[in-house]
Motif scaffolding. Structure first.
Motif, PDB file in Angstrom:
ATOM      1  N   CYS A   1      -4.630   0.858   6.208  1.00 11.57           N
ATOM      2  CA  CYS A   1      -5.836   2.303   6.316  1.00 11.57           C
ATOM      3  C   CYS A   1      -6.455   2.152   6.339  1.00 11.57           C
ATOM      4  O   CYS A   1      -7.020   2.826   6.430  1.00 11.57           O
TER       5      CYS A   1
ATOM      6  N   ALA B   1       1.198  -1.751   3.932  1.00 12.18           N
ATOM      7  CA  ALA B   1       0.829  -2.594   4.749  1.00 12.18           C
ATOM      8  C   ALA B   1       1.098  -4.583   3.233  1.00 12.18           C
ATOM      9  O   ALA B   1       0.565  -3.709   1.682  1.00 12.18           O
TER      10      ALA B   1
ATOM     11  N   CYS C   1      -6.950  -0.826   0.694  1.00 13.40           N
ATOM     12  CA  CYS C   1      -5.670  -1.134   1.850  1.00 13.40           C
ATOM     13  C   CYS C   1      -6.314  -2.203   2.736  1.00 13.40           C
ATOM     14  O   CYS C   1      -7.291  -1.439   3.714  1.00 13.40           O
TER      15      CYS C   1
ATOM     16  N   CYS D   1       0.960  -1.439  -0.371  1.00 12.73           N
ATOM     17  CA  CYS D   1       0.089  -0.250   0.064  1.00 12.73           C
ATOM     18  C   CYS D   1       0.977   1.275  -0.107  1.00 12.73           C
ATOM     19  O   CYS D   1       1.732   1.542   0.869  1.00 12.73           O
TER      20      CYS D   1
ATOM     21  N   HIS E   1       0.423   4.108   1.046  1.00 13.05           N
ATOM     22  CA  HIS E   1      -0.643   5.347   2.361  1.00 13.05           C
ATOM     23  C   HIS E   1       0.559   3.738   3.516  1.00 13.05           C
ATOM     24  O   HIS E   1       1.533   5.482   3.673  1.00 13.05           O
TER      25      HIS E   1
HETATM   26 ZN   LIG Z   1      -2.739   1.502   3.568  1.00  9.46          ZN
END
Ligand SMILES: [Zn+2]
Length: 129
Positions: A87, A14, A58, A9, A11
């Motif tokens: 997230c 993950a 995610c 991910c 962000h």
């Molecule tokens: Zn994430």
């Protein structure tokens, strides 16, 4: 013959594992959709479909061949290291696209909107009376 490919991910980092057939090339994983790309849900048969990529949420997307590993990547381009992971944000996996035999380059959304659109109406800032 499929095999698992790992992505993370953008962000929170993950790590997700996705079973791929292997004949589609990956271009990028981004927190936003690329202009001109069409994204399928991972539960759809995106490999055989006309989709140009896959849209995940995610930690929440769930499909056969998709597995959130519980690991968190420490790559430099994770935007928010330390963010609670997973997230729940949007993640876009984009495949390489070809048009007329040439690879298509994604156009960033902001530039795309400005090109050739002329003066845009609407408020540009606090310049009222
Ligand atoms: Zn994430």
């Amino acid at each position: 013959m499929s095999y698992p490919v790992r992505y993370y991910c953008p962000h929170c980092g993950a790590v997700v594992e996705l079973e791929r057939d292997g004949y589609l090339s990956d271009k990028s994983v981004t927190p936003y959709p690329l202009v001109g790309w069409e994204y399928a849900d991972p539960a759809e048969s995106f490999e055989n479909d006309d989709a140009d990529g896959v849209h995940f949420v995610c930690g929440e997307s769930d499909a056969e061949g998709l597995r959130w590993t519980g690991e968190v990547s420490e790559a430099d381009d994770v935007e928010h290291p330390g963010l609670e992971s997973p997230c729940g944000n949007d993640v876009y996996l984009s495949f390489v696209r070809f048009e007329d035999g040439r690879e298509v380059d994604p156009v960033p959304e902001s530039e795309y909107v400005d090109i050739g659109s002329g003066p845009r109406s609407g408020p540009r800032g606090p310049n009222g009376p």
